[in-house]
Structure formats: structure tokens, C-alpha cells
Motif scaffolding. Structure first.
Motif, PDB file in Angstrom:
ATOM      1  N   UNK A 276       0.823  -1.208   0.000  1.00 35.32           N
ATOM      2  CA  UNK A 276       0.000   0.000   0.000  1.00 35.32           C
ATOM      3  C   UNK A 276       0.860   1.262   0.000  1.00 35.32           C
ATOM      4  N   UNK A 277       1.926   1.260   0.808  1.00 34.25           N
ATOM      5  CA  UNK A 277       2.815   2.430   0.874  1.00 34.25           C
ATOM      6  C   UNK A 277       3.560   2.621  -0.444  1.00 34.25           C
ATOM      7  N   UNK A 278       4.082   1.537  -1.008  1.00 34.31           N
ATOM      8  CA  UNK A 278       4.762   1.629  -2.301  1.00 34.31           C
ATOM      9  C   UNK A 278       3.811   2.092  -3.391  1.00 34.31           C
ATOM     10  N   UNK A 279       2.542   1.691  -3.263  1.00 35.07           N
ATOM     11  CA  UNK A 279       1.550   2.049  -4.274  1.00 35.07           C
ATOM     12  C   UNK A 279       1.067   3.478  -4.199  1.00 35.07           C
ATOM     13  N   UNK A 280       1.556   4.240  -3.230  1.00 30.15           N
ATOM     14  CA  UNK A 280       1.230   5.663  -3.178  1.00 30.15           C
ATOM     15  C   UNK A 280       0.291   6.075  -2.074  1.00 30.15           C
ATOM     16  N   UNK A 281      -0.079   5.163  -1.166  1.00 35.86           N
ATOM     17  CA  UNK A 281      -0.945   5.538  -0.050  1.00 35.86           C
ATOM     18  C   UNK A 281      -0.180   6.412   0.936  1.00 35.86           C
ATOM     19  N   UNK A 282      -0.739   7.562   1.241  1.00 34.93           N
ATOM     20  CA  UNK A 282      -0.150   8.410   2.273  1.00 34.93           C
ATOM     21  C   UNK A 282      -0.516   7.826   3.623  1.00 34.93           C
ATOM     22  N   UNK A 283       0.479   7.497   4.440  1.00 30.75           N
ATOM     23  CA  UNK A 283       0.208   6.847   5.720  1.00 30.75           C
ATOM     24  C   UNK A 283      -0.556   7.749   6.685  1.00 30.75           C
TER      25      UNK A 283
END
Length: 345
Positions: A276-283
Motif C-alpha cells: 500500500x505504501x509503495x503504491x502511493x498511499x499516504x500513511x
């Protein structure tokens, strides 16, 4: 002159002009994050394809796809909860509980696959709702609440199974179809991931529910003032995670042939969050999409398989996943202009 996102730039007289079809337009439509993932995926495929002639074979690509399916399902719903401003570290343990329950219910019901599947989904839904209630009404930080869930659900799976694989489901046509069947040349497991991803994408992008989820993650105070029932949404999102995690657990049972309390599900939470993080989700919430997450799942799957094919110690896969998660977060911080902790602005 600044312009509103999605609004065409105007001339000096205020008349909008047509943009030229340039590489910049293509970049905007695909997304820089996704193009970076596509580039990284191409590098991984080229590298391992050069090192091993069988790596790019159709059979190995199917192996990669099947292995990435369970991670993909969890990463898709992890994307939703991160967009909503939360996090779920317990998804792997939830899948483990569902795997054990599906096999034990299957055996107890006289080899009834539908009973096993229904029991697993019911347990997954209850576990997800429980997470949501603890977070909303217990006012517990999502990271802490689901970290507790990671340990609790893992322990529950081990208690139910006595720490051993349970049942044998590969004498049943439904489980065989789920774990080893194909439709139009693609494994059934992959079709389940595709349908889930498409459904969640449509939910996020084209419904009021999706827009409200983005609004909650972007600014929960503004969302509350706009009349959005944040508590209801959070519980529903965690219920969705529990349900999809149960589906992942059922597929794990179908793939391995028995209910697995830990093996196969341990570490899935790290893979899902990394994807999810690699895919562009802002944490911090409010940003992300399913397309980028799926590309990241493919990248992680190809990298893991490539390391295995080359005979590299599997422990290095964990090192690679951890490094990729840190890199993804660092890139996000730089893009958002976040100040480094302890350093002057």
C-alpha cells in the motif's frame, strides 16, 4: 498562477485553451508513482529473466500470480483503511484464524465446503467489527489496537488448532476449484483478486462512500463538520478488512490443503502495508489508489520469486521488504516537504 486541480489553465483573458497531448499529460494520467513502479517492475523482470531462462516462463508467471493473490487481497483492503486514516496490523492473523475455522468447520459439518466458507467469513466479519469497536468506542489508536489484535488473533488460531494444521480439504471439489482451478487460463485465485480489486476501486472512485472515505482520511474534523458519521465508516471499513481477510484465509486453506494457524499467514501484514505504501498511499490518510497497490504487489511478488529462483536465503526477502517500506515512507516525506525529526526546518 495557481489553478485548481483538474481545472484547465486559462489565458490572460480567462478563456481556457486546449492542452497539447504531451508526455506531461501522459504522466499526469498514469501517475508518477505508478510509472516509477512500472519501471521498477521492468527492471526486476529483466534482471531475473536474464539470470534465469525459466523466470519469465508462463508457468512461473502463474506461480508468481498465485503466490501474490493472498497478499494482494490484504493489500487492497489495507489501502482502504490507510486512505481512511487508519491502519490494520492484524490482517495476517485474521487470515490465519479464518483458515483454521474454514478447515475445522468443513470437517465438523461432514466435509461441507459451504459450511466451512460461511463460518470463516462470519468469524472474519466479527473480528473486523471488533477491531472497529475497540478503535472507535475504546478510543484506542488503530496501530495499538490492531497490534494487540495481531497477537490475540494469532493466539486464538493456535488455541483453536492446538498449534497444528487442521483438516484436509483437497478431497472436496469446491476447495480444489478455489485453490487449483482455472477460468479462461487464469487461476481462480487471481480472478478473485481481480474482482475484489475492481469492486473496491469502483467503490472508492465513483461512490459517495468512497469520497467520504477520502474525506475522513484527508481531514477528519472537516469531514465530521460536513455531517459524515466517522464512527460508522471506521467500523464498516474494519468489517470490510475482516471479511476480505477471511476470504484470504479460505484461499490459504484451499491452496495448502488444510487450515493453517500461522504458516502462510505470518508476515502478511508487513507485505500488505508495504504494498500500500509503495503504491502511493499516504500513511497519514486521504491519498492512495488500488492501481498503485496492485503494481506494488506485483513488484513484491516478482522480487520474492526471483530471489527464491536464484537460491538466495529467504531471510533476505524480509530485509528487502523492510527496506522497500522505509524507502516508500522516505519518498512520501520528501514529497510532502516534511521536516526531518530533530533537524532544523
Amino acid at each position: 498562477m495557481s489553478t485548481t486541480a483538474g481545472t484547465p489553465p486559462t489565458t490572460k483573458n480567462g478563456v481556457p485553451h486546449r492542452r497539447k497531448e504531451t508526455g506531461g499529460t501522459l504522466l499526469a494520467s498514469v501517475g508518477g508513482q505508478n510509472l516509477s513502479l512500472i519501471g521498477a517492475l521492468a527492471v526486476v523482470l529483466t534482471l531475473f529473466g536474464t539470470l534465469n531462462d525459466n523466470y519469465l516462463s508462463i508457468s512461473n508467471m502463474q506461480v508468481i500470480a498465485e503466490a501474490a493473490t493472498i497478499t494482494g487481497l490484504l493489500a487492497v483492503v489495507q489501502t482502504v483503511v490507510i486512505i481512511c486514516g487508519g491502519l490494520d496490523i492484524s490482517v495476517g492473523s485474521q487470515a490465519g484464524v479464518a483458515s483454521v475455522v474454514s478447515a475445522m468447520a468443513f470437517t465438523s459439518a461432514g466435509s461441507n465446503a459451504l459450511a466451512g466458507i460461511a463460518a470463516a467469513i462470519g468469524v472474519g466479519l466479527l473480528v473486523g467489527i471488533l477491531n472497529g469497536i475497540v478503535i472507535v468506542y475504546g478510543r484506542v489508536n488503530p496501530t495499538i489496537a490492531t497490534l494487540a489484535g495481531l497477537a490475540a488473533y494469532k493466539g486464538l488460531a493456535q488455541l483453536l488448532s492446538d498449534g497444528r494444521a487442521q483438516g484436509y480439504v483437497l478431497n472436496d471439489d469446491i476447495f480444489i476449484f478455489l485453490g487449483r482451478g482455472k477460468i479462461a487460463g487464469l487461476p481462480v485465485m487471481v480472478w478473485i483478486l481481480i474482482l475484489t480489486a475492481v469492486a473496491v476501486h469502483l467503490l472508492l472512485k465513483y461512490t459517495d462512500i468512497g469520497r467520504n472515505i477520502y474525506a475522513i482520511g484527508g481531514n477528519d474534523t472537516a469531514a465530521r463538520l460536513a455531517g459524515i458519521n466517522i464512527n460508522k465508516y471506521l467500523i464498516a471499513v474494519y468489517a470490510l478488512i475482516g471479511t476480505v481477510a477471511a476470504v484470504a484465509g479460505i484461499l490459504l486453506t484451499a491452496r495448502t490443503g488444510s487450515g493453517q494457524p500461522v504458516s502462510g499467514s505470518e508476515g502478511l501484514e508487513l507485505k500488505a502495508i508495504t504494498a500500500a505504501a509503495l503504491g502511493g498511499c499516504a500513511l497519514k490518510g486521504g491519498k492512495g489508489g488500488i492501481g498503485g497497490t496492485l503494481l506494488a504487489v506485483a513488484l513484491l511478488g516478482c522480487l520474492e520469486n526471483g530471489l527464491t529462483v536464484q537460491g538466495i536465503n529467504s531471510f533476505w526477502q524480509n530485509v528487502a521488504q523492510g527496506a522497500l517500506l522505509v524507502i516508500a515512507v522516505v519518498i512520501q516525506q520528501r514529497r510532502n516537504g516534511e521536516r526531518a525529526i530533530g533537524l532544523p526546518a
